[in-house]
Design an enzyme around this catalytic site. Structure first.
Site, PDB file in Angstrom:
ATOM      1  N   SER A  22       0.827  -1.211   0.000  1.00 41.10           N
ATOM      2  CA  SER A  22       0.000   0.000   0.000  1.00 41.10           C
ATOM      3  C   SER A  22       0.858   1.257   0.000  1.00 41.10           C
ATOM      4  O   SER A  22       0.337   2.363   0.037  1.00 41.10           O
ATOM      5  CB  SER A  22      -0.930   0.002   1.224  1.00 41.10           C
ATOM      6  OG  SER A  22      -0.178  -0.208   2.404  1.00 41.10           O
ATOM      7  N   ASN A 109      -1.811  -2.789  13.301  1.00 38.04           N
ATOM      8  CA  ASN A 109      -3.274  -2.648  13.302  1.00 38.04           C
ATOM      9  C   ASN A 109      -3.728  -1.427  14.099  1.00 38.04           C
ATOM     10  O   ASN A 109      -4.603  -0.681  13.656  1.00 38.04           O
ATOM     11  CB  ASN A 109      -3.928  -3.921  13.851  1.00 38.04           C
ATOM     12  CG  ASN A 109      -3.637  -5.118  12.957  1.00 38.04           C
ATOM     13  OD1 ASN A 109      -3.095  -4.954  11.866  1.00 38.04           O
ATOM     14  ND2 ASN A 109      -3.987  -6.309  13.422  1.00 38.04           N
ATOM     15  N   HIS A 155     -41.458  21.906  -9.003  1.00 36.97           N
ATOM     16  CA  HIS A 155     -41.557  21.053 -10.211  1.00 36.97           C
ATOM     17  C   HIS A 155     -40.904  21.731 -11.416  1.00 36.97           C
ATOM     18  O   HIS A 155     -41.311  21.490 -12.548  1.00 36.97           O
ATOM     19  CB  HIS A 155     -43.015  20.732 -10.543  1.00 36.97           C
ATOM     20  CG  HIS A 155     -43.818  20.300  -9.354  1.00 36.97           C
ATOM     21  ND1 HIS A 155     -43.914  18.992  -8.944  1.00 36.97           N
ATOM     22  CD2 HIS A 155     -44.544  21.022  -8.461  1.00 36.97           C
ATOM     23  CE1 HIS A 155     -44.670  18.911  -7.862  1.00 36.97           C
ATOM     24  NE2 HIS A 155     -45.063  20.137  -7.542  1.00 36.97           N
ATOM     25  N   SER A 276     -15.830  25.329 -26.577  1.00 40.45           N
ATOM     26  CA  SER A 276     -15.961  24.078 -27.311  1.00 40.45           C
ATOM     27  C   SER A 276     -14.860  24.030 -28.362  1.00 40.45           C
ATOM     28  O   SER A 276     -14.461  25.057 -28.898  1.00 40.45           O
ATOM     29  CB  SER A 276     -17.331  24.027 -27.982  1.00 40.45           C
ATOM     30  OG  SER A 276     -17.286  23.187 -29.118  1.00 40.45           O
ATOM     31  N   LYS A 282     -19.543  28.800 -28.153  1.00 40.48           N
ATOM     32  CA  LYS A 282     -19.930  28.182 -26.882  1.00 40.48           C
ATOM     33  C   LYS A 282     -19.162  28.705 -25.673  1.00 40.48           C
ATOM     34  O   LYS A 282     -17.991  29.038 -25.747  1.00 40.48           O
ATOM     35  CB  LYS A 282     -19.708  26.667 -26.960  1.00 40.48           C
ATOM     36  CG  LYS A 282     -20.603  25.978 -27.950  1.00 40.48           C
ATOM     37  CD  LYS A 282     -22.001  25.801 -27.421  1.00 40.48           C
ATOM     38  CE  LYS A 282     -22.068  24.578 -26.531  1.00 40.48           C
ATOM     39  NZ  LYS A 282     -23.395  24.448 -25.936  1.00 40.48           N
ATOM     40  N   GLU A 289     -20.664  21.432 -14.059  1.00 41.24           N
ATOM     41  CA  GLU A 289     -20.982  20.069 -14.507  1.00 41.24           C
ATOM     42  C   GLU A 289     -20.037  19.050 -13.889  1.00 41.24           C
ATOM     43  O   GLU A 289     -20.446  17.953 -13.504  1.00 41.24           O
ATOM     44  CB  GLU A 289     -20.904  19.989 -16.032  1.00 41.24           C
ATOM     45  CG  GLU A 289     -22.054  20.723 -16.699  1.00 41.24           C
ATOM     46  CD  GLU A 289     -21.911  20.816 -18.214  1.00 41.24           C
ATOM     47  OE1 GLU A 289     -22.925  21.091 -18.866  1.00 41.24           O
ATOM     48  OE2 GLU A 289     -20.806  20.632 -18.741  1.00 41.24           O
TER      49      GLU A 289
HETATM   50  N1  ARG Z   1      -1.142  -1.432   5.346  1.00 42.89           N
HETATM   51  C1  ARG Z   1      -2.046  -1.994   6.294  1.00 42.89           C
HETATM   52  C2  ARG Z   1      -3.412  -1.328   6.196  1.00 42.89           C
HETATM   53  O1  ARG Z   1      -3.474  -0.350   5.593  1.00 42.89           O
HETATM   54  C3  ARG Z   1      -1.537  -1.793   7.685  1.00 42.89           C
HETATM   55  C4  ARG Z   1      -2.048  -2.776   8.663  1.00 42.89           C
HETATM   56  C5  ARG Z   1      -1.527  -4.118   8.322  1.00 42.89           C
HETATM   57  N2  ARG Z   1      -1.786  -5.074   9.324  1.00 42.89           N
HETATM   58  C6  ARG Z   1      -1.658  -6.358   9.060  1.00 42.89           C
HETATM   59  N3  ARG Z   1      -1.932  -7.149  10.032  1.00 42.89           N
HETATM   60  N4  ARG Z   1      -1.346  -6.805   7.887  1.00 42.89           N
HETATM   61  O2  ARG Z   1      -4.388  -1.783   6.683  1.00 42.89           O
END
Ligand code: ARG
Length: 475
Positions: A22, A109, A155, A276, A282, A289
């Site tokens: 991530s 966590n 309406h 446009s 235009k 929008e």
């Molecule tokens: N990158 C993980 C998330 O965004 C962090 C927590 C990961 N915890 C784990 N037990 N794999 O949730």
């Protein structure tokens, strides 16, 4: 070697490495992650869970990493998976073994829950600031247009004349509530989860209150399992953001209509409209929008999170890593929209003459004729009936109500058989010359002077209250 690599004998498959990482998006949390780690390390030292000088070295290392990331000197690694482990890996590289003590009594966590909460608290405040700026533009414009008459619709058919200021203040009310919804959401985000560990709490005597105070949280979470496994606070924010977008989108829809040739109530500033590529004449309301379109996107973010969470058993599941892109996208989108919408509104020109001319159409004073008859003694239902007939007559004659002669207006009473043609209870009793005053557009508007009504006097009062409200918000 991976921070969690002890029990593994094979390397992670490269597809999996890419798939589960991530870092590509959660690096946005680096400052929160480091601030959280500094508070955690400081507390570990203060509580003698690690040596005080060890804590000091960890904190120094973390500060240097923060500085380097800010200056773009750090290259994150996909193999280190996420921002938490990237920073921890860097720390260990830089300060050596002592860096390995940072994660004492902590899990990713509770760490990730902490980071998101810290980040979201700031972004709620930033969103609220943008809402206040928009409110200021709305109220300034309402103040200037307190007496500008335009048609009010139901309406999308002309209903009754209103003031433009009143129309705009309707949106000010919506955005005020949006602001309050965010304040309310903030209270539930403002809870410190560290100490929950992976799910069950930790064996170390952490001082959770100290960490919470240091990081500016109002309190600590009650239940370790809940702390690491719910994302309802993200859902709440995205719901509040969705409502903001819905309100913006409605006003954008009106602006799009108003800017059309058919309405021609407004002209957008050149800087906030686009042309446009083929039609040279235009001038399109693209910004409005796009905001209307991006509303769907924020609803999508909300739906993503509701769906991600719905089937998850307690406690943490990796599904929850999906929370960040939805949250970030929701934050970015709502903030960008608020940012561009306010100046677009501010620079928009209103065409008061066209609005006034349109307010006269569609028998928008018909209710006032009925009210007039009621004041002369008719029951409202009878009055409604009479005016309905008169409107029909006007349509046949191609006239408006105020263009009818007194005699023609009185003829309208014919539909009520109980009313005589002449005599004491005759039709004259009900309609006199002053009916034309009652039908005049400016009077029609001025007379709607109930608290919260459209009359210019009431709008001016409401503007004042709105300014007071804005001034009362402290961020
Ligand atoms: N990158 C993980 C998330 O965004 C962090 C927590 C990961 N915890 C784990 N037990 N794999 O949730």
């Amino acid at each position: 070697m991976k921070l969690w690599g002890g029990r593994f004998q094979k390397n992670t498959n490269s597809l999996v490495e890419d798939f589960h990482s991530s870092i590509g998006f959660d690096q946005r949390l680096y400052l929160q992650d480091i601030r959280g780690s500094i508070a955690h390390a400081g507390m570990l030292g203060a509580e003698d869970i690690i040596e005080k000088d060890e804590a000091a070295r960890i904190i120094e290392g973390l500060k240097a990493i923060a500085k380097d990331i800010a200056e773009g000197k750090v290259k994150f690694s996909l193999a280190a998976e996420d921002i938490h482990m990237n920073i921890e890996t860097l720390l260990i590289e830089r300060v050596g073994d002592v860096g390995k003590k940072l994660h004492t009594g902590r899990s990713r966590n509770d760490q990730v829950a902490l980071d998101i909460r810290m980040y979201l608290k700031d972004e709620i405040t930033n969103t609220q600031k943008l809402l206040l700026e928009l409110l200021e533009v709305l109220v300034d414009t309402a103040d200037k247009q307190a007496a500008t008459i335009m048609p009010g619709f139901t309406h999308l058919q002309i209903a009754q004349p209103i003031t433009l200021g009143h129309h705009l203040l309707a949106y000010a009310e919506m955005f005020k509530r949006d602001y309050q919804r965010l304040s309310d959401c903030y209270r539930r985000v403002d809870v410190m989860p560290l100490g929950a560990g992976a799910l069950a709490g930790t064996t170390f005597p952490l001082n959770r209150d100290k960490v919470a105070a240091e990081l500016g949280f109002s309190g600590v979470s009650e239940n370790s399992m809940d702390s690491v496994s719910d994302r309802d606070f993200i859902i709440e924010f995205l719901a509040a953001a969705s409502v903001i977008m819905m309100h913006l989108s409605r006003l954008c829809e009106e602006i799009i209509l108003w800017a059309s040739q058919e309405f021609a109530f407004v002209e957008l500033d050149d800087a906030y409209s686009t042309g446009s590529s083929i039609m040279p004449q235009k001038k399109n309301p693209d910004v409005a929008e796009l905001i209307r379109g991006k509303t769907g996107r924020v609803y999508g973010d909300l739906m993503t999170m509701l769906s991600v969470m719905k089937g998850l058993p307690l406690a943490y599941n990796k599904d929850m890593q999906e929370d960040k892109e939805a949250l970030f996208d929701g934050i970015d989108t709502v903030q960008k929209c608020l940012l561009v919408f306010a100046p677009m509104l501010k620079t928009m020109k209103f065409n008061a003459e066209i609005m006034y001319a349109n307010a006269r159409k569609g028998f928008s004073n018909a209710t006032d004729l009925a009210d007039y008859l009621v004041k002369k003694g008719l029951g409202f239902r009878d009055a409604h009936h009479v005016v309905g007939h008169l409107v029909n007559y006007c349509i046949e004659q191609g006239k408006s109500l105020e263009q009818l002669k007194l005699q023609e207006l009185r003829e309208g009473l014919r539909v009520l058989e109980k009313i005589e043609v002449n005599g004491e209870n005759g039709r004259e009793k009900y309609i006199h010359e002053d009916v034309y005053d009652a039908l005049k557009l400016d009077n029609v508007v001025a007379r709607r002077a109930t608290y919260g009504g459209t009359s210019p006097v009431r709008v001016k009062e409401a503007v004042k209250r709105a300014y007071d409200w804005i001034a009362g918000q402290k961020l």
